[in-house]
Design a protein around this motif. Structure first.
Motif, mmCIF file in Angstrom:
data_model
loop_
_atom_site.group_PDB
_atom_site.id
_atom_site.type_symbol
_atom_site.label_atom_id
_atom_site.label_comp_id
_atom_site.label_asym_id
_atom_site.label_seq_id
_atom_site.Cartn_x
_atom_site.Cartn_y
_atom_site.Cartn_z
ATOM 1 N N ASP A 100 -7.635 5.950 7.833
ATOM 2 C CA ASP A 100 -7.345 4.555 7.855
ATOM 3 C C ASP A 100 -7.962 3.896 9.427
ATOM 4 O O ASP A 100 -8.212 3.131 9.605
ATOM 5 C CB ASP A 100 -5.944 4.384 8.037
ATOM 6 C CG ASP A 100 -5.021 4.982 9.137
ATOM 7 O OD1 ASP A 100 -5.383 6.004 9.813
ATOM 8 O OD2 ASP A 100 -3.945 4.478 9.528
ATOM 9 N N VAL A 128 -1.175 -1.968 -3.615
ATOM 10 C CA VAL A 128 -2.662 -2.103 -3.035
ATOM 11 C C VAL A 128 -3.390 -0.846 -2.636
ATOM 12 O O VAL A 128 -2.795 0.040 -2.178
ATOM 13 C CB VAL A 128 -2.438 -3.120 -2.017
ATOM 14 C CG1 VAL A 128 -3.666 -3.551 -1.233
ATOM 15 C CG2 VAL A 128 -1.667 -4.432 -2.500
ATOM 16 N N THR A 129 -4.637 -0.723 -3.047
ATOM 17 C CA THR A 129 -5.439 0.338 -2.660
ATOM 18 C C THR A 129 -6.290 0.030 -1.481
ATOM 19 O O THR A 129 -7.086 -0.904 -1.378
ATOM 20 C CB THR A 129 -6.255 0.696 -3.819
ATOM 21 O OG1 THR A 129 -5.659 1.165 -4.949
ATOM 22 C CG2 THR A 129 -7.199 1.798 -3.355
ATOM 23 N N ARG A 130 -6.059 0.683 -0.294
ATOM 24 C CA ARG A 130 -6.652 0.252 0.903
ATOM 25 C C ARG A 130 -7.307 1.710 1.366
ATOM 26 O O ARG A 130 -8.559 1.542 1.349
ATOM 27 C CB ARG A 130 -5.702 0.136 2.009
ATOM 28 C CG ARG A 130 -5.105 -1.320 2.072
ATOM 29 C CD ARG A 130 -3.866 -1.410 3.145
ATOM 30 N NE ARG A 130 -4.837 -1.627 4.318
ATOM 31 C CZ ARG A 130 -4.375 -1.509 5.568
ATOM 32 N NH1 ARG A 130 -3.167 -1.298 5.642
ATOM 33 N NH2 ARG A 130 -5.288 -1.735 6.549
ATOM 34 N N GLU A 175 0.692 -1.163 -0.049
ATOM 35 C CA GLU A 175 -0.118 0.083 0.012
ATOM 36 C C GLU A 175 0.685 0.910 0.053
ATOM 37 O O GLU A 175 0.451 2.294 -0.531
ATOM 38 C CB GLU A 175 -0.953 -0.005 1.144
ATOM 39 C CG GLU A 175 -0.418 -0.009 2.531
ATOM 40 C CD GLU A 175 -0.229 -1.412 3.202
ATOM 41 O OE1 GLU A 175 -0.450 -1.715 4.522
ATOM 42 O OE2 GLU A 175 -0.269 -2.420 2.502
ATOM 43 N N TRP A 206 -2.170 6.558 -1.502
ATOM 44 C CA TRP A 206 -1.426 6.421 -0.225
ATOM 45 C C TRP A 206 -0.439 7.602 -0.568
ATOM 46 O O TRP A 206 0.517 7.393 -1.340
ATOM 47 C CB TRP A 206 -0.775 5.179 -0.093
ATOM 48 C CG TRP A 206 -0.193 4.995 1.479
ATOM 49 C CD1 TRP A 206 0.948 5.773 1.736
ATOM 50 C CD2 TRP A 206 -0.889 4.574 2.512
ATOM 51 N NE1 TRP A 206 1.064 5.524 3.059
ATOM 52 C CE2 TRP A 206 -0.029 4.853 3.626
ATOM 53 C CE3 TRP A 206 -1.928 3.617 2.882
ATOM 54 C CZ2 TRP A 206 -0.177 4.061 4.679
ATOM 55 C CZ3 TRP A 206 -2.252 3.241 4.145
ATOM 56 C CH2 TRP A 206 -1.320 3.555 5.022
#
Length: 524
Positions: A412, A289-291, A284, A295
């Protein structure tokens, strides 16, 4: 023609559910909570059953309260929060503080760190010419440099080139190239390591270099990697010839030691090149990776004598955990020749630790706020301020400094996000400008003071970073790199939405919720 979606097999779903339920993270949390419930229930029941035990509980709470008041390095807000708990739970409060409230590390860790620091700190030799140059340029900043030298054994260096990275995606290729070019040693320390493309590439290079006979060492935080790495990952690294340990292993026992985490991000190659910043070693952080949307992070590469300082910080931490290991400091901390083209920047890496009773990172931030003459720009993922920082930020804005704070638009952690926003009205009313990074999560910890100094590192603006964690940062004095940092701030601002008072909780219920959140902030 698009094929219809095939539902997943129930056995696969059952396996996933069982894997989650019996994962190390869930088991650890459940067992710790069960212990806490059992302890407090037992304490409460025995207190009702026996006047003697009840009085013992009250006595313990009184002693812990006195111990808390006696601490001179603890924020008043932290003391007040615990005082309220003592009043609400006079019998159990002392036990709770004894198990979870003391912000100092366990005695064993503290003593090992103090011995290691005493052994390696004298090897952090500085650059007298760089100190003299800083004194000539800016006497007030030279005083800040002296504070770091005297209280954090962190000298200032010339002859070091500093390159700023506005995002982890850009930093990774240079990092991989430096790792491939390593000739003698590689030191890696990270709060988070996660399986994936980023760590996969780094791990493969480390494996190859270890096989070639280089001294390769890795430190990672066990809590930071609790759900990301196998519990025996240290053994897997050692099988590849990589020396490694996981800091502060998470065991399902309710204890004070769980408070202290290794939040540092350090990578040093041959003692000559060092990387640090907010970027952990997981996908991420390079947007694979997209959370939480895009980011946004930051990092810095140092090439020259200042990199040796980070090698020393790494080895100090290593020494504390392996005090009997024979270390050849001449080989591990070689003298590094200065770099010719530094862009005019002087560099001062420093580390912060809950062991030294000195809130180094917080004091550097206070120095920056108080020295700002025209502008102060701050990137932080979390904005949880004690009274000192809140007062100084408001005062800076009131005396005419253009104070701008950049925070995430996508959280987050939703509770921490709401807690951060509870400080917005106080700052806005004083004239501080606040921006919300709308594309995603802003994880950078970057400060810029006028066109004079900057800091790029791992330190968040919250109680855990400032009081509990092992952290590090790099102060950059002048030079071309500050222009790169300024351009990054301008880029962030162009992608952000400015926050106004109308965006804050101004009603009775909203303001009460914000007040309650701030009350428990020191305990988070």
């Amino acid at each position: 023609m698009r094929k219809p979606h095939k539902p997943k097999d129930w056995r696969w779903l059952l396996h996933r559910a069982l894997s989650l339920v019996f994962s190390r993270t869930v088991v650890t949390i459940v067992l710790v909570l069960a212990q806490a419930f059992w302890l407090f229930s037992l304490f409460y029941w025995l207190g009702d059953y026996s006047r003697i035990l009840s009085r013992m509980g009250l006595g313990l709470s009184a002693l812990m309260c006195l111990a808390l008041v006696r601490q001179d390095s603890t924020a008043p807000e932290f003391k007040i929060s615990w005082m309220i708990l003592f009043m609400l739970m006079p019998v159990q409060g002392g036990l709770l503080y004894l198990l979870w409230g003391d912000k100092r590390p366990a005695i064993g860790l503290r003593r090992r760190m103090e011995r290691a620091e005493a052994e390696l700190a004298p090897l952090r030799t500085g650059d007298a010419a760089a100190r003299a140059e800083l004194q000539r340029r800016d006497p007030r900043l030279a005083e800040t440099a002296d504070y770091l030298q005297n209280y954090a054994a962190a000298p200032v260096f010339g002859g070091t080139a500093a390159q700023y990275y506005p995002v982890g995606d850009v930093m990774l290729p240079d990092m991989l190239a430096d790792l491939r070019a390593a000739q003698h040693s590689i030191f890696v320390e990270s709060f988070i390591i996660g399986m994936g493309e980023m760590w996969g590439q780094i791990h493969e290079i480390l494996r190859q270099k270890a096989a070639a006979g280089l001294d390769v060492r890795v430190i990672y935080d066990d809590a930071g990697c609790l759900s990301l790495l196998p519990h025996n990952y240290v053994d897997l690294l050692r099988a590849d010839g990589i020396r490694a340990f996981s800091f502060n292993r998470c065991v399902p026992v309710l204890n004070l030691v769980l408070n202290n985490r290794d939040h540092r991000k350090i990578m040093v190659v041959d003692g000559r090149v060092a990387y640090t910043g907010g970027v952990n070693l997981a996908d991420e952080y390079i947007n694979k990776v997209t959370r939480f949307g895009h980011w946004k992070d930051s990092g810095v590469r140092l090439e020259g004598p200042a990199a040796r300082s980070y090698a020393n910080v790494f080895l100090t931490f290593w020494r504390a955990h392996f005090p009997d290991e024979a270390l050849d400091y001449t080989a591990l901390l070689p003298e590094i020749a200065p770099v010719a083209d530094t862009g005019g920047t002087l560099v001062q890496p420093f580390a912060d630790s809950p062991v030294d009773r000195e809130v180094v990172a917080k004091n550097v931030y206070l120095e920056f706020i108080n020295q700002a003459q025209r502008s102060l720009r701050i990137c932080t993922p979390y904005l949880i301020l004690d009274n000192d920082l809140l007062t100084c930020l408001r005062l800076a804005a009131k005396r005419g400094v253009d104070v701008r704070i950049y925070t995430p638009g996508v959280p987050d952690k939703k509770t921490i996000y709401q807690l951060s926003r509870s400080y917005f009205p106080y700052l806005l009313k004083a004239g501080v400008k606040i921006y919300s990074y709308t594309p995603g999560f802003l994880h950078a910890k970057t400060w810029l003071v006028d066109d004079r100094a900057a800091a790029v590192g791992t330190v968040n603006l919250d109680y855990r970073s400032l009081y509990l964690h092992f952290e590090n940062s790099t102060v950059l004095y002048g030079g071309e790199v500050l222009h790169d940092i300024l351009r990054d701030f301008e880029s962030i601002e162009s992608a952000s939405r400015q926050i106004g008072l109308k965006d804050c909780r101004n009603g009775f219920l909203g303001s009460m919720l914000s007040a309650c959140l701030r009350l428990v902030a020191p305990l988070c």
